[in-house]
Scaffold this motif. Sequence first.
Motif, PDB file in Angstrom:
ATOM      1  N   GLN A  61       0.820  -1.206   0.000  1.00  0.00           N
ATOM      2  CA  GLN A  61       0.000   0.000   0.000  1.00  0.00           C
ATOM      3  C   GLN A  61       0.855   1.259   0.000  1.00  0.00           C
ATOM      4  O   GLN A  61       0.560   2.232  -0.693  1.00  0.00           O
ATOM      5  CB  GLN A  61      -0.929  -0.008   1.221  1.00  0.00           C
ATOM      6  CG  GLN A  61      -2.017  -1.074   1.170  1.00  0.00           C
ATOM      7  CD  GLN A  61      -2.840  -1.119   2.444  1.00  0.00           C
ATOM      8  OE1 GLN A  61      -2.503  -0.471   3.436  1.00  0.00           O
ATOM      9  NE2 GLN A  61      -3.922  -1.875   2.416  1.00  0.00           N
ATOM     10  N   ALA A  97       2.318   1.715  -3.415  1.00  0.00           N
ATOM     11  CA  ALA A  97       1.298   2.210  -4.347  1.00  0.00           C
ATOM     12  C   ALA A  97       1.019   3.685  -4.106  1.00  0.00           C
ATOM     13  O   ALA A  97       0.876   4.470  -5.050  1.00  0.00           O
ATOM     14  CB  ALA A  97       0.014   1.393  -4.184  1.00  0.00           C
ATOM     15  N   SER A 151       1.641   6.705  -6.690  1.00  0.00           N
ATOM     16  CA  SER A 151       0.547   7.624  -7.035  1.00  0.00           C
ATOM     17  C   SER A 151       0.946   9.072  -6.774  1.00  0.00           C
ATOM     18  O   SER A 151       0.671   9.969  -7.580  1.00  0.00           O
ATOM     19  CB  SER A 151      -0.694   7.262  -6.222  1.00  0.00           C
ATOM     20  OG  SER A 151      -1.755   8.151  -6.511  1.00  0.00           O
TER      21      SER A 151
END
Length: 270
Positions: free
Chosen positions: A84, A87, A91
């Motif tokens: 997470q 990611a 992003s």
Amino acid sequence: MSLTAHIPSHRKPRRSAPKSALRAGVAGGVLSTIAVAGAAGPAQAEPVTQTIEMPTLTSGLSTAVAASAEATQQVALDLETQAQEDAAATSAAKAATKAKAEAVRKAEAKKKAEAAAKAKAEAALRASRSEARTTLSASSGATAVAFSSSSATGSAASVVSFVRAQVGDAYVSGGTGPNSWDCSGLVQAAFRTVGVDLPRVSQAQSTAGTQVSLSNLQPGDILYWGGAGSAYHVGVYVGGGQFVGAQNPSTGVVLRPLSYDPPSGAVRVL
């Protein structure tokens, strides 16, 4: 010979006594040995049974299994958290790159817009000067006599006399005399000699009086370059189609014909 003499007897022949006794002794000894072994045998052959209590492993095994499961779950959670975070970092990096590209695009667009506006303003200024030259040229025949024969009187004469006296002085940005001037500093000082207190900067001086046509100039009128209220340069019309102004550091205060640098407009204070 008797009739029964040749009939064989079914009785076994009797064995000799010594052999019978020997066999009886051996048999008795064997039986005695078996009897003794039988009597002693069960006590010796009976297996010894001993109960050994093994430690109970159920509790420790359960704890170990639980700890192993918890460790496995923690590793899975750590991996999921890391995934997470990775990611989110990816992003965020993409968003930052996009924002930077957008900022660069906007900056370039703004720069282009400013360049276009500047070019448009310069083109408008050139067109205005060209129009002024044309106007002055067209009206020169009709107004030449008026320009040459005009003579300043009263307060206007004092203003004209003052600026003419400064021709040759140095140009210094922010200069207000007595030997160095900028354009608005010279005009302000000239009008102060006749008791008129003008604003200090050219923008305000370009609206300090009544707007007049360039074809109807009188000595003592203030000439301006640029728009009324946004002028970037001023001078004083001295008659005869000439003006005096503090132009720039390379020329200083000069006397020049209007055709040298046609003004955008004029105001009359006196």
